[in-house]
Design an enzyme around this catalytic site. Sequence first.
Site, PDB file in Angstrom:
ATOM      1  N   PRO A 159      35.865  43.724   8.042  1.00 44.42           N
ATOM      2  CA  PRO A 159      36.328  42.806   8.862  1.00 44.42           C
ATOM      3  C   PRO A 159      37.635  43.146   9.858  1.00 44.42           C
ATOM      4  O   PRO A 159      37.949  44.509   9.858  1.00 44.42           O
ATOM      5  CB  PRO A 159      37.309  41.779   7.868  1.00 44.42           C
ATOM      6  CG  PRO A 159      37.394  42.638   6.552  1.00 44.42           C
ATOM      7  CD  PRO A 159      36.463  43.747   6.721  1.00 44.42           C
ATOM      8  N   GLU A 230      26.824  39.327  18.486  1.00 40.08           N
ATOM      9  CA  GLU A 230      27.072  37.833  18.859  1.00 40.08           C
ATOM     10  C   GLU A 230      28.595  38.180  19.356  1.00 40.08           C
ATOM     11  O   GLU A 230      29.357  38.494  18.797  1.00 40.08           O
ATOM     12  CB  GLU A 230      27.562  37.191  17.464  1.00 40.08           C
ATOM     13  CG  GLU A 230      26.229  36.836  16.871  1.00 40.08           C
ATOM     14  CD  GLU A 230      25.259  35.931  17.212  1.00 40.08           C
ATOM     15  OE1 GLU A 230      25.806  35.092  18.374  1.00 40.08           O
ATOM     16  OE2 GLU A 230      24.135  35.800  17.205  1.00 40.08           O
ATOM     17  N   CYS A 264      34.616  31.723  20.135  1.00 37.53           N
ATOM     18  CA  CYS A 264      33.664  31.985  21.287  1.00 37.53           C
ATOM     19  C   CYS A 264      32.875  30.882  21.919  1.00 37.53           C
ATOM     20  O   CYS A 264      32.812  31.230  23.173  1.00 37.53           O
ATOM     21  CB  CYS A 264      32.834  33.057  20.351  1.00 37.53           C
ATOM     22  SG  CYS A 264      31.960  32.194  19.024  1.00 37.53           S
TER      23      CYS A 264
HETATM   24  P1  NAD Z   1      37.050  43.325  19.194  1.00 36.05           P
HETATM   25  O1  NAD Z   1      35.625  43.449  19.904  1.00 36.05           O
HETATM   26  O2  NAD Z   1      38.153  43.830  19.640  1.00 36.05           O
HETATM   27  O3  NAD Z   1      36.773  43.770  17.437  1.00 36.05           O
HETATM   28  C1  NAD Z   1      35.734  43.102  16.627  1.00 36.05           C
HETATM   29  C2  NAD Z   1      35.533  44.040  15.517  1.00 36.05           C
HETATM   30  O4  NAD Z   1      35.108  45.553  16.058  1.00 36.05           O
HETATM   31  C3  NAD Z   1      36.967  44.376  14.617  1.00 36.05           C
HETATM   32  O5  NAD Z   1      36.450  44.581  13.431  1.00 36.05           O
HETATM   33  C4  NAD Z   1      37.207  45.660  15.002  1.00 36.05           C
HETATM   34  O6  NAD Z   1      37.767  46.573  14.269  1.00 36.05           O
HETATM   35  C5  NAD Z   1      35.892  46.269  15.309  1.00 36.05           C
HETATM   36  N1  NAD Z   1      35.677  47.711  16.239  1.00 36.05           N
HETATM   37  C6  NAD Z   1      36.559  47.834  17.498  1.00 36.05           C
HETATM   38  N2  NAD Z   1      36.076  48.962  17.972  1.00 36.05           N
HETATM   39  C7  NAD Z   1      34.921  49.435  17.328  1.00 36.05           C
HETATM   40  C8  NAD Z   1      33.961  50.259  17.514  1.00 36.05           C
HETATM   41  N3  NAD Z   1      34.210  51.229  18.393  1.00 36.05           N
HETATM   42  N4  NAD Z   1      32.881  50.440  16.634  1.00 36.05           N
HETATM   43  C9  NAD Z   1      32.702  49.514  15.686  1.00 36.05           C
HETATM   44  N5  NAD Z   1      33.695  48.707  15.397  1.00 36.05           N
HETATM   45  C10 NAD Z   1      34.613  48.502  16.202  1.00 36.05           C
HETATM   46  O7  NAD Z   1      36.932  41.651  19.107  1.00 36.05           O
HETATM   47  P2  NAD Z   1      38.080  40.635  18.563  1.00 36.05           P
HETATM   48  O8  NAD Z   1      39.100  40.548  19.509  1.00 36.05           O
HETATM   49  O9  NAD Z   1      38.485  40.937  17.120  1.00 36.05           O
HETATM   50  O10 NAD Z   1      37.229  39.089  18.715  1.00 36.05           O
HETATM   51  C11 NAD Z   1      37.335  38.257  19.712  1.00 36.05           C
HETATM   52  C12 NAD Z   1      36.114  38.362  20.345  1.00 36.05           C
HETATM   53  O11 NAD Z   1      35.147  37.930  19.368  1.00 36.05           O
HETATM   54  C13 NAD Z   1      35.838  37.311  21.457  1.00 36.05           C
HETATM   55  O12 NAD Z   1      35.443  37.997  22.670  1.00 36.05           O
HETATM   56  C14 NAD Z   1      34.921  36.400  20.735  1.00 36.05           C
HETATM   57  O13 NAD Z   1      34.413  35.374  21.810  1.00 36.05           O
HETATM   58  C15 NAD Z   1      34.137  37.064  20.114  1.00 36.05           C
HETATM   59  N6  NAD Z   1      33.539  36.133  19.025  1.00 36.05           N
HETATM   60  C16 NAD Z   1      32.252  36.044  19.199  1.00 36.05           C
HETATM   61  C17 NAD Z   1      31.581  35.134  18.357  1.00 36.05           C
HETATM   62  C18 NAD Z   1      30.072  34.845  18.321  1.00 36.05           C
HETATM   63  O14 NAD Z   1      29.367  34.343  17.554  1.00 36.05           O
HETATM   64  N7  NAD Z   1      29.390  34.884  19.545  1.00 36.05           N
HETATM   65  C19 NAD Z   1      32.359  34.621  17.140  1.00 36.05           C
HETATM   66  C20 NAD Z   1      33.738  34.844  17.114  1.00 36.05           C
HETATM   67  C21 NAD Z   1      34.280  35.737  17.866  1.00 36.05           C
END
Ligand code: NAD
Length: 465
Positions: A159, A230, A264
């Site tokens: 997470p 997603e 999202c």
């Molecule tokens: P983020 O991309 O910054 O991080 C998401 C996850 O990825 C975190 O757990 C993070 O630690 C991990 N992460 C970061 N860099 C990584 C890498 N290089 N390799 C693997 N894992 C890595 O996103 P956020 O800021 O946590 O969430 C917000 C975003 O999520 C918004 O753009 C939102 O629209 C999107 N979102 C989409 C949906 C959907 O169903 N389409 C649902 C909820 C949120």
Amino acid sequence: MSTSIPIRNPRTGQYDFNLVSNEVSDLPVLADELRANQTHWESIGLEGRLEVLNAWRKVYLESYDEILASLVADTGRLAESQKEMQRLSSSIDKLTIMAREVFQERAFHLRSMKSVEIRGSYHPFQVVGVISPWNFPLSSSLLDTIPALVAGCAAIVKPSEITPRFVKPLVKTIQRVPEMNAVLRYVQGDKAIGEALIAHADAVCFTGSVQTGQKVAEAAARAFIPAFLELGGKDPAIVTESAHLDAAAASLVAGATSNAGQVCVSIERIYVARPVMDKLVQSLVEKASAVKIAYPTPDDGALGPIILERQAHEINRHLEDALSKGAKIQCGGMVEQRDGGWYAPATVVTGVDHSMVLMTEETFGPIMPVMAYDTVEEAVALANDSSYGLSGAVFAGSADEAMAIARRIQVGAVSINSTGLGTAAIGEGDIHEKNSFKRSGLAGSRLGYDSITRFMRKKAYLVQH
Ligand code: NAD
């Protein structure tokens, strides 16, 4: 030695929690352990797995208050956290019905070759890695995980490190059901742990930003595993001249302000037929002004804090850019700090166009920019003028009129005279299959039957009688 990450509290701005991160070297060991355990998990069959999931649900519900409290501390908001908590239960029920249909082994005869029978069977990926964001910390960590478990996979979940408090009480419930603990583990940490998970899983489900999604897709390609992505959105709504404006405004405000816009599938831009622009804006302003900030306590209003401090600045950057190019705020305004937390009021903005980042980039706040259009052709072109394609909404006098427009919008889900599909993402209606278009995602539907079958590789048998 374990790494410790200080975590900010979204209400107070204080760093009052320490996340103890896993080590990168934990991941290969854990993946091997779960891969070994997965064989038994698959062999107990669907009903055996459902029994274990139901046993876990019982224990989870016994710990409801403890998990909820930590989720509220993670996010600073109450009502959306309660919805997240309830979601696990309802999704197990829905998946049970769908999975029983999916698991009936299909056998059929080819009409042209009567002596040949084609059979099929399903084979789950062994270990699915799930990487999730902070906006719905609990439910987005489970949204792909439960269907993967139902399909017969084991799962390792990483997470978001922004909202880690709920993990400990949740993991305690998993550990109380040993068969569940054998195939479901949470790991904690930042992107290094996410990267290590991708390197050692057999498939990866990622929910998060487009920017990170791209990196995840590249890493998955290197590991030669499928990536289910997603990602973000910039969801448009079109309101035609024939729409019921008051009802549309009520639904738009709900769809744009739910979880303070940190969804999202939030409505992020509104296109309205020019003759009814003023009326719609007036109604939006009336309704948006009634949506109160949840301050000083989480149950004082609907709009909780902006969870990630960086996001608060991002919302303000979008507003400042729009204002500098001639936009006008009709109600609400900038994100402001109260006692260390950042709060965004429900905001209606006019005088906007596509030269402004407010109309092109994901804002992730309760902001409703409204732009007039002259022809339906123009409305569709504006809605499609985006690199995102998550979902959208159309409001019109009749469902047929709205559907004709909805079919032309390049997104994976459209609510008609509603923004309900958006709220369904964390609520009830998750039986519909949908794909993300454009840069909003990749691969099979995370909802509906496909939420299960996408984890099951298909094997065909040709039987010559
Ligand atoms: P983020 O991309 O910054 O991080 C998401 C996850 O990825 C975190 O757990 C993070 O630690 C991990 N992460 C970061 N860099 C990584 C890498 N290089 N390799 C693997 N894992 C890595 O996103 P956020 O800021 O946590 O969430 C917000 C975003 O999520 C918004 O753009 C939102 O629209 C999107 N979102 C989409 C949906 C959907 O169903 N389409 C649902 C909820 C949120």
